[in-house]
Write an enzyme that holds these catalytic residues in place. Sequence first.
Site, PDB file in Angstrom:
ATOM      1  N   VAL A  81       0.886  -1.167   0.000  1.00  0.00           N
ATOM      2  CA  VAL A  81       0.000   0.000   0.000  1.00  0.00           C
ATOM      3  C   VAL A  81       0.921   1.212   0.000  1.00  0.00           C
ATOM      4  O   VAL A  81       1.693   1.413   0.941  1.00  0.00           O
ATOM      5  CB  VAL A  81      -0.918   0.010   1.244  1.00  0.00           C
ATOM      6  CG1 VAL A  81      -1.793   1.260   1.239  1.00  0.00           C
ATOM      7  CG2 VAL A  81      -1.784  -1.247   1.278  1.00  0.00           C
ATOM      8  N   SER A  82       0.872   1.995  -1.057  1.00  0.00           N
ATOM      9  CA  SER A  82       1.820   3.107  -1.218  1.00  0.00           C
ATOM     10  C   SER A  82       1.712   4.104  -0.076  1.00  0.00           C
ATOM     11  O   SER A  82       0.672   4.232   0.580  1.00  0.00           O
ATOM     12  CB  SER A  82       1.568   3.827  -2.544  1.00  0.00           C
ATOM     13  OG  SER A  82       1.792   2.970  -3.631  1.00  0.00           O
ATOM     14  N   ALA A  83       2.805   4.820   0.175  1.00  0.00           N
ATOM     15  CA  ALA A  83       2.829   5.847   1.207  1.00  0.00           C
ATOM     16  C   ALA A  83       1.781   6.918   0.901  1.00  0.00           C
ATOM     17  O   ALA A  83       1.499   7.210  -0.264  1.00  0.00           O
ATOM     18  CB  ALA A  83       4.218   6.480   1.279  1.00  0.00           C
TER      19      ALA A  83
END
Length: 407
Positions: A75-77
């Site tokens: 899950v991207s930043a």
Amino acid sequence: MTHTTVDSDEAARLRNEVVDRLVADGAISSPEVEAVMRKVPRHAFAPEASLEKAYAPYAAVITKTDAHGVQLSSVSAPQIQAMMLGQARVRPGMRVLEIGSGGLNAAYLAELVGEAGDVVTVDIDSTVTDRARRLLDEHGFGRVRVVCVDAAEPLDDLGTFDLVMVTAGAWDIPPAWTGRLTPGGRLVVPLRMRGLTRSVAFVRVDDHLESESAFVCGFVPMQGSTAHREELLLVAGTPEIGLRFDDGLPADPSLLDNAVTTPRVELWTGVEVGRGELVDTLQMHLAITLPGFCVMTVDPDLDSGIVAPSNESFSLAAVDGADFAYLTVRRTEDDKGVEYGVHALGPTASGFAKIVADHVRDWARDRRGGPNPVIRVHPAGTPDAQIPADRVIDKVHSRISLAWSPA
């Protein structure tokens, strides 16, 4: 126990805190993006992490690794998601294709396009799509379509889209992506060029794509038919010093075999940068101007001091025949920034160090603080005469051109 059972007030507090920080930092510039990031519970799509880690503003949540610990999905930043959603300019009623599923970004997109829009998210890994499907259903986003497929292959049954958003690191732009765009459609993709990754917002212009914006980012690399690994050149045949080339090794790598036996040349450029100053254009400038551009890494467990980079895991570097050089920094006298220098090794290291240093000075004079180069994507086989560029990077499906000024 999942995050849906914890105190929702605490989750809301952390979510609003991270959004407040991203707004203050300028990572969120759209009121629509701010609204969806406050509304959608990020922690619900990152059950692998604690609340604090789920809402860390500049950290991704890793959701899958392979047997060797290599990251396969995440899950991207938050700031990366905010940045790409801002680049995407999503509007109500749009049809959106997301390549690289996780669930959270598809939920953001579904909120942005509304009931009149359509979101399809695809991934090559059934474990990832199964997870995305479950989480989207659990949190009220059942209308998002989830498909397990290699997105680089033809997607004839999915129709066309106003926006294609890629959330995995890409080395090439396959026709399956550009062919899915409506006229004037937009592609947002983390694109790797000569070892440098930028989140690029492209718009379709006639027979090619043209960039509107490009920002530094990092992503889990693409899998499937468009996967591409950098090639590693071990200097002197040992794993201490590695030079990573994104588009093929030098013609005769063996020329570097004796480079580390020569004294290290050190040359300081006089170019100083302040703390927090963006130097993404310096990276692009060197990638464009240096034919042998690469990235140097040093194994800290084997470091014998032959080289002395300021960053062992990522140093801008270049090779020229039997010489190689890399950038380093030292603190300025007033301790308000750093000065760039060049270290070089090889039989004619002094001359090569001067060449690289001159390129740094050219950047400071001509490109510092200015816009990034225009990035264009042309179909493979497009003649050079039809590509305005300071450098063309040939991929399998495309020719990527970099130009400092519009055509």
